[in-house]
Each structure stands twice: as structure tokens, then as C-alpha cells.
Write a protein that holds these residues in place. Sequence first.
Motif, PDB file in Angstrom:
ATOM      1  N   PRO A  83      54.539 -27.781 -24.601  1.00  0.00           N
ATOM      2  CA  PRO A  83      54.927 -26.696 -23.697  1.00  0.00           C
ATOM      3  C   PRO A  83      55.670 -25.545 -24.369  1.00  0.00           C
ATOM      4  O   PRO A  83      55.643 -24.428 -23.870  1.00  0.00           O
ATOM      5  CB  PRO A  83      55.829 -27.403 -22.685  1.00  0.00           C
ATOM      6  CG  PRO A  83      56.367 -28.580 -23.414  1.00  0.00           C
ATOM      7  CD  PRO A  83      55.289 -29.015 -24.355  1.00  0.00           C
ATOM      8  N   LEU A  84      56.319 -25.794 -25.505  1.00  0.00           N
ATOM      9  CA  LEU A  84      57.191 -24.764 -26.086  1.00  0.00           C
ATOM     10  C   LEU A  84      56.446 -23.490 -26.480  1.00  0.00           C
ATOM     11  O   LEU A  84      56.865 -22.394 -26.080  1.00  0.00           O
ATOM     12  CB  LEU A  84      57.969 -25.326 -27.270  1.00  0.00           C
ATOM     13  CG  LEU A  84      58.973 -24.357 -27.913  1.00  0.00           C
ATOM     14  CD1 LEU A  84      59.977 -23.853 -26.877  1.00  0.00           C
ATOM     15  CD2 LEU A  84      59.695 -25.027 -29.076  1.00  0.00           C
ATOM     16  N   PRO A  85      55.359 -23.559 -27.260  1.00  0.00           N
ATOM     17  CA  PRO A  85      54.687 -22.300 -27.616  1.00  0.00           C
ATOM     18  C   PRO A  85      54.111 -21.566 -26.406  1.00  0.00           C
ATOM     19  O   PRO A  85      54.068 -20.328 -26.390  1.00  0.00           O
ATOM     20  CB  PRO A  85      53.586 -22.733 -28.589  1.00  0.00           C
ATOM     21  CG  PRO A  85      53.412 -24.194 -28.374  1.00  0.00           C
ATOM     22  CD  PRO A  85      54.742 -24.710 -27.941  1.00  0.00           C
ATOM     23  N   ILE A  86      53.696 -22.307 -25.405  1.00  0.00           N
ATOM     24  CA  ILE A  86      53.172 -21.681 -24.185  1.00  0.00           C
ATOM     25  C   ILE A  86      54.300 -20.972 -23.450  1.00  0.00           C
ATOM     26  O   ILE A  86      54.147 -19.840 -22.978  1.00  0.00           O
ATOM     27  CB  ILE A  86      52.503 -22.737 -23.286  1.00  0.00           C
ATOM     28  CG1 ILE A  86      51.346 -23.400 -24.038  1.00  0.00           C
ATOM     29  CG2 ILE A  86      52.009 -22.112 -21.983  1.00  0.00           C
ATOM     30  CD1 ILE A  86      50.760 -24.612 -23.326  1.00  0.00           C
ATOM     31  N   PHE A  87      55.439 -21.634 -23.357  1.00  0.00           N
ATOM     32  CA  PHE A  87      56.602 -21.036 -22.720  1.00  0.00           C
ATOM     33  C   PHE A  87      57.049 -19.778 -23.458  1.00  0.00           C
ATOM     34  O   PHE A  87      57.336 -18.738 -22.828  1.00  0.00           O
ATOM     35  CB  PHE A  87      57.744 -22.056 -22.678  1.00  0.00           C
ATOM     36  CG  PHE A  87      59.034 -21.529 -22.108  1.00  0.00           C
ATOM     37  CD1 PHE A  87      59.194 -21.391 -20.748  1.00  0.00           C
ATOM     38  CD2 PHE A  87      60.082 -21.181 -22.946  1.00  0.00           C
ATOM     39  CE1 PHE A  87      60.377 -20.906 -20.209  1.00  0.00           C
ATOM     40  CE2 PHE A  87      61.273 -20.701 -22.426  1.00  0.00           C
ATOM     41  CZ  PHE A  87      61.420 -20.562 -21.057  1.00  0.00           C
ATOM     42  N   GLY A 114      67.403 -23.365 -19.138  1.00  0.00           N
ATOM     43  CA  GLY A 114      67.187 -24.004 -17.842  1.00  0.00           C
ATOM     44  C   GLY A 114      65.779 -23.791 -17.344  1.00  0.00           C
ATOM     45  O   GLY A 114      65.156 -24.701 -16.778  1.00  0.00           O
ATOM     46  N   LEU A 115      65.246 -22.589 -17.571  1.00  0.00           N
ATOM     47  CA  LEU A 115      63.862 -22.312 -17.192  1.00  0.00           C
ATOM     48  C   LEU A 115      62.910 -23.235 -17.936  1.00  0.00           C
ATOM     49  O   LEU A 115      61.954 -23.760 -17.358  1.00  0.00           O
ATOM     50  CB  LEU A 115      63.512 -20.856 -17.508  1.00  0.00           C
ATOM     51  CG  LEU A 115      64.114 -19.772 -16.629  1.00  0.00           C
ATOM     52  CD1 LEU A 115      63.700 -18.395 -17.143  1.00  0.00           C
ATOM     53  CD2 LEU A 115      63.672 -19.934 -15.183  1.00  0.00           C
ATOM     54  N   TYR A 116      63.162 -23.412 -19.213  1.00  0.00           N
ATOM     55  CA  TYR A 116      62.258 -24.240 -20.017  1.00  0.00           C
ATOM     56  C   TYR A 116      62.242 -25.685 -19.527  1.00  0.00           C
ATOM     57  O   TYR A 116      61.188 -26.328 -19.525  1.00  0.00           O
ATOM     58  CB  TYR A 116      62.666 -24.198 -21.498  1.00  0.00           C
ATOM     59  CG  TYR A 116      61.767 -25.047 -22.372  1.00  0.00           C
ATOM     60  CD1 TYR A 116      60.416 -24.734 -22.509  1.00  0.00           C
ATOM     61  CD2 TYR A 116      62.259 -26.176 -23.021  1.00  0.00           C
ATOM     62  CE1 TYR A 116      59.588 -25.520 -23.287  1.00  0.00           C
ATOM     63  CE2 TYR A 116      61.435 -26.963 -23.799  1.00  0.00           C
ATOM     64  CZ  TYR A 116      60.100 -26.636 -23.926  1.00  0.00           C
ATOM     65  OH  TYR A 116      59.273 -27.417 -24.693  1.00  0.00           O
ATOM     66  N   MET A 137      54.550 -29.056 -16.732  1.00  0.00           N
ATOM     67  CA  MET A 137      53.351 -28.973 -17.569  1.00  0.00           C
ATOM     68  C   MET A 137      52.638 -30.323 -17.670  1.00  0.00           C
ATOM     69  O   MET A 137      53.269 -31.375 -17.645  1.00  0.00           O
ATOM     70  CB  MET A 137      53.736 -28.496 -18.962  1.00  0.00           C
ATOM     71  CG  MET A 137      54.081 -27.020 -19.021  1.00  0.00           C
ATOM     72  SD  MET A 137      52.619 -25.967 -18.859  1.00  0.00           S
ATOM     73  CE  MET A 137      51.906 -26.161 -20.494  1.00  0.00           C
ATOM     74  N   PRO A 138      51.308 -30.286 -17.782  1.00  0.00           N
ATOM     75  CA  PRO A 138      50.553 -31.541 -17.915  1.00  0.00           C
ATOM     76  C   PRO A 138      50.829 -32.233 -19.237  1.00  0.00           C
ATOM     77  O   PRO A 138      51.141 -31.587 -20.245  1.00  0.00           O
ATOM     78  CB  PRO A 138      49.094 -31.082 -17.831  1.00  0.00           C
ATOM     79  CG  PRO A 138      49.115 -29.646 -18.229  1.00  0.00           C
ATOM     80  CD  PRO A 138      50.430 -29.099 -17.760  1.00  0.00           C
ATOM     81  N   VAL A 139      50.718 -33.537 -19.219  1.00  0.00           N
ATOM     82  CA  VAL A 139      50.907 -34.334 -20.430  1.00  0.00           C
ATOM     83  C   VAL A 139      49.809 -33.984 -21.433  1.00  0.00           C
ATOM     84  O   VAL A 139      48.657 -33.755 -21.068  1.00  0.00           O
ATOM     85  CB  VAL A 139      50.861 -35.840 -20.092  1.00  0.00           C
ATOM     86  CG1 VAL A 139      50.935 -36.679 -21.358  1.00  0.00           C
ATOM     87  CG2 VAL A 139      51.994 -36.202 -19.140  1.00  0.00           C
TER      88      VAL A 139
END
Length: 202
Positions: free
Chosen positions: A21-25, A6-8, A15-17
Motif C-alpha cells: 500500500p505504501l507506494p500507492i498511498f 493516520g491517513l495511511y 487495501m486488498p491483501v
Amino acid sequence: MNFAKGLYWHFKNAMPVGLDPLPIFLDLVHRYSEPHRRYHTVLHVEDCLNEYLNAIKNDGATDPAVVLAIFWHDAVYQGVSGDDESRSADLLEGVLPPSAARYSAASMIRKTDSYAYAGSFGIMGDCDLAGLGKAWPEYEQNRARIRAEYRVSDAYWNAGRAKFLASMLALPRIFSTEDFYGRYEARARENMSRELAALGEK
């Protein structure tokens, strides 16, 4: 990782286009999972996000800058006031491309570097401080977890904690938004006064 799904979803939408986002998350989750953390963990981020979503539930869309600030605000946490906030904001700025949302999110984080300005933190800061206004058992549990993050003597901790509590209670108001003020201000002051009185007996 189920608790983080849910957080993700909220993180990805803020997150900007153009960025994956996954590795940053996952990097942020790793940071919030550092072994010295007991309170400032992913669960604290989740609590802050839920506070924000509850506060805006009648207002429509989320503000990406607030969401990003919530995710990054304790990304660096060594228990050093001012330095942690600045380094967390620097980390955000090093990952995200220049934009109004990045500037606003970093500013929100840096603004929380001193609790002397708690009453003007804005909604992100209010979300961060909401734990002060919870029922006493939860407040006490949070206090114990924060205490566990500091490898200092009880005497040193008690003196610093008493100073923090007294400075917060001396503020005209702790929460800057009317919603958080109405829901949490009175109980936060009651909780902190109770803890400060107990410290005075030690």
C-alpha cells in the motif's frame, strides 16, 4: 508527512491483501499535492475520512469500499465535472485487482459526476459535501480555496457558481443519509442561499 500517518493507517487497512500500500498511498499524496490545488488536497481527504469515521463511530468496522472511494475520489482534479470523476475511478480500477470493494468504490466515485444527484450520493458523497454545512467562516474559506483552483475571470466564475448553487438549492435534499441530513442540511442551504444572494448583488 506526519499529518499523513493516520491517513495511511486507514488506507492500509482498506487495501486488498497482496498489494504494497505504501507506494500507492504516496502516489495519491503526490496527486493531492499538485500545485494548482487549494481545496482538493490531502486535507480534504482527511476531512472526508473524519466525517465518515464520525458517522459510523457507533456502527463498528469501516467499509473498505467507502474508505477507498474517499482516498481516490479527487485523485484526478482539473476542474472538469464528469471527466475528473471518471478518470479518478479509472485510476482506482487500474491499481486495484477486481473485487466487490473495487467495483463499489469506483461506482461511488462515478456517481458524484453530477451534483444533480447529490441527494442520492450515499455516505461517501455526503462526506464530500459536508463542507457545505459548516459554520459560515469555514464555508467561506472553502469557497475561496475552490475559487483559487479555477483560472477564469470573476464573471465566468460567478455565473458558474451561481448556477451550481441554484441547482443544489433546488434539490429536494442535499444529503442522502439521515445523519448528514440532520447535521448539515439546514446550514448548507443557509450558506448557499447567502452566497447566492451575494453573487446576485455583483
